[in-house]
Motif scaffolding. Structure first.
Motif, short mmCIF file in Angstrom:
data_model
loop_
_atom_site.label_atom_id
_atom_site.label_comp_id
_atom_site.label_asym_id
_atom_site.label_seq_id
_atom_site.Cartn_x
_atom_site.Cartn_y
_atom_site.Cartn_z
N GLU A 64 10.86 3.93 1.85
CA GLU A 64 10.75 5.25 1.24
C GLU A 64 10.84 5.10 -0.27
O GLU A 64 11.71 4.41 -0.80
CB GLU A 64 11.88 6.15 1.73
CG GLU A 64 11.90 7.52 1.10
CD GLU A 64 13.15 8.30 1.46
OE1 GLU A 64 13.35 9.39 0.87
OE2 GLU A 64 13.94 7.82 2.29
N LEU A 65 9.91 5.74 -0.98
CA LEU A 65 9.95 5.73 -2.44
C LEU A 65 10.78 6.90 -2.94
O LEU A 65 10.64 8.03 -2.47
CB LEU A 65 8.54 5.85 -3.01
CG LEU A 65 7.55 4.72 -2.74
CD1 LEU A 65 6.27 4.95 -3.53
CD2 LEU A 65 8.13 3.37 -3.09
N ARG A 66 11.64 6.60 -3.89
CA ARG A 66 12.44 7.64 -4.56
C ARG A 66 12.17 7.54 -6.05
O ARG A 66 12.57 6.59 -6.69
CB ARG A 66 13.92 7.45 -4.25
CG ARG A 66 14.23 7.64 -2.76
CD ARG A 66 15.67 7.38 -2.44
NE ARG A 66 15.95 7.57 -1.02
CZ ARG A 66 17.11 7.29 -0.45
NH1 ARG A 66 18.12 6.82 -1.19
NH2 ARG A 66 17.29 7.48 0.84
N ARG A 67 11.46 8.54 -6.56
CA ARG A 67 11.05 8.51 -7.96
C ARG A 67 12.01 9.32 -8.81
O ARG A 67 12.44 10.39 -8.42
CB ARG A 67 9.63 9.05 -8.11
CG ARG A 67 8.59 8.30 -7.27
CD ARG A 67 7.23 8.94 -7.40
NE ARG A 67 6.21 8.24 -6.62
CZ ARG A 67 5.93 8.49 -5.36
NH1 ARG A 67 6.60 9.44 -4.71
NH2 ARG A 67 4.99 7.82 -4.73
N ARG A 68 12.32 8.78 -10.00
CA ARG A 68 13.18 9.50 -10.94
C ARG A 68 12.39 9.82 -12.20
O ARG A 68 11.62 8.98 -12.64
CB ARG A 68 14.39 8.65 -11.31
CG ARG A 68 15.35 8.46 -10.16
CD ARG A 68 16.60 7.77 -10.64
NE ARG A 68 17.59 7.62 -9.56
CZ ARG A 68 18.79 7.12 -9.74
NH1 ARG A 68 19.17 6.71 -10.94
NH2 ARG A 68 19.64 7.02 -8.74
N ALA A 119 0.86 -1.18 0.00
CA ALA A 119 0.00 0.00 0.00
C ALA A 119 0.89 1.23 0.00
O ALA A 119 1.84 1.31 0.79
CB ALA A 119 -0.92 0.01 1.21
N ILE A 120 0.61 2.17 -0.89
CA ILE A 120 1.48 3.34 -1.09
C ILE A 120 0.70 4.61 -0.79
O ILE A 120 -0.44 4.78 -1.26
CB ILE A 120 2.02 3.38 -2.52
CG1 ILE A 120 2.94 2.17 -2.76
CG2 ILE A 120 2.78 4.68 -2.80
CD1 ILE A 120 3.38 2.00 -4.19
N ARG A 121 1.30 5.48 -0.02
CA ARG A 121 0.77 6.81 0.20
C ARG A 121 1.93 7.80 0.14
O ARG A 121 2.87 7.71 0.92
CB ARG A 121 0.03 6.92 1.53
CG ARG A 121 -0.35 8.38 1.87
CD ARG A 121 -1.26 8.46 3.06
NE ARG A 121 -2.60 7.97 2.74
CZ ARG A 121 -3.47 7.58 3.65
NH1 ARG A 121 -3.14 7.59 4.92
NH2 ARG A 121 -4.67 7.18 3.29
N GLY A 122 1.84 8.74 -0.79
CA GLY A 122 2.91 9.71 -0.93
C GLY A 122 4.22 9.02 -1.27
O GLY A 122 4.31 8.27 -2.25
#
Length: 343
Positions: A339-343, A314-317
């Motif tokens: 922690e998600l790190r988007r590129r 489950a992902i939030r922010g």
């Protein structure tokens, strides 16, 4: 629910092992609700992501659960304060995990007469999907192989569950989603290969889709499910596919298309916020996999990172919550936070 689908003699042995586990659970004392310490497992991704894809940063255990008491973490519903609600399969429980890792028991379902041995395919009753409405009401699924118990339930403040939508005894309700736009529930039926719909206020369920793309191949078909960008998406555990079903103007189901393959054992998944990119829990191989919009896949976490029978995402922010420890895989069911790190 995690399929953990063995074959031949291995499947028979696994089912016997599962029966032994459930017998131990039945004899075990009620699970305690105590906070668990936070342990940092990694501060950088073990498996570097593609330059254009989402990668993971700090990965840590937020809570440990009691496997001996049947607390096998299965599903996740996010709460606005940073906590989550989790369904525990074999303990037949719904728990809340606060953002500090403290675990609170919300509800426990009773064993059905006969112990639930008529539960489709698995022969054991369990709490599977959970969902939380915008008003804060908590709902969950119970599969028992018996009418009057199998269906969508609500957690009441008293702790005594209330049946909201009954489902057929021969169904195996697995993922639960609230379609707020249409005030309805959607439920995957893993053994029936279909998706049910029912009014949010409660009442009778009807089949929303029985597309062949949802069908099982001897065990579990449609499993995890999300609503995204005008469509319902579902993972098919047996076929190893990610399926997209458009929602028509009248709320019905359109024709299903397969958007990704080679995902055998896929359980739950969630969208990262980058178009149709998802993170998928692959139960049988204990992995967290990124699936790009073009179907390309990359393993972000595996057993070396603490994945054990990975069940839900489950992902939030910029946060991803991941549950581990389903069925016969591993001995340390957990809720992990990355922690998600988007590129």
């Amino acid at each position: 629910m995690s399929p953990h689908r063995p074959t031949g003699l291995r499947r028979r042995a696994a089912m016997l092992g599962l029966a032994a586990l459930l017998a131990a659970v039945a004899a075990a004392p009620a699970a305690s609700a105590t906070p668990a310490p936070t342990a940092v497992l990694a501060t950088s991704p073990t498996h570097p992501d593609h330059a254009a894809g989402t990668r993971l940063g700090d990965v840590r255990v937020l809570a440990h659960f009691d496997r001996a008491a049947g607390q096998v973490a299965e599903s996740i519903a996010l709460e606005p304060d940073g906590g989550v609600v989790i369904g525990m399969i074999h303990a037949r429980q719904v728990v809340r995990v606060a953002k500090d890792g403290a675990v609170q028991l919300l509800a426990t379902m009773p064993l059905p007469p006969g112990g639930g041995t008529t539960t489709p395919v698995v022969g054991t009753p369990g709490v599977t999907g959970v969902a939380r409405s915008d008003s804060g009401a908590v709902y969950f699924l119970y599969s028992s192989g018996q009418g009057g118990l199998t269906g969508i339930w609500q957690v009441r403040r008293s702790g005594e569950p209330r049946l909201v939508v009954p489902l057929p005894a021969d169904s195996f309700p697995n993922a639960l989603v609230i379609d707020g736009k249409r005030d309805r529930f959607l439920v995957t039926d893993s053994t029936g290969g279909r998706i049910w719909r029912a009014p949010l206020r409660g009442g009778e369920a009807s089949v929303w889709s029985a597309d062949p793309a949802l069908a099982p191949n001897g065990f579990f078909g449609a499993n995890g499910m999300k609503i995204h960008d005008g469509a319902v998406w579902a993972g098919n555990s047996d076929q190893g596919t990610l399926v997209r079903i458009p929602v028509t103007k009248d709320g019905g189901s359109g024709r299903a298309t397969v958007r990704a393959t080679r995902l055998e054992g896929i359980d739950d998944f969630d969208f990262t916020g980058r178009g149709t990119e998802i993170l998928a829990a692959i139960n049988q191989t204990s992995k967290l996999v990124r699936v790009g919009a073009n179907g390309a896949q990359e393993t972000l976490l595996d057993a070396e990172d603490g994945m054990q029978g990975t069940t839900a995402v489950a992902i939030r922010g910029n946060r991803a919550y991941v549950t581990n420890g389903a069925n016969l895989a591993g001995d340390d069911p957990t809720l992990m936070l990355a922690e998600l790190r988007r590129r």
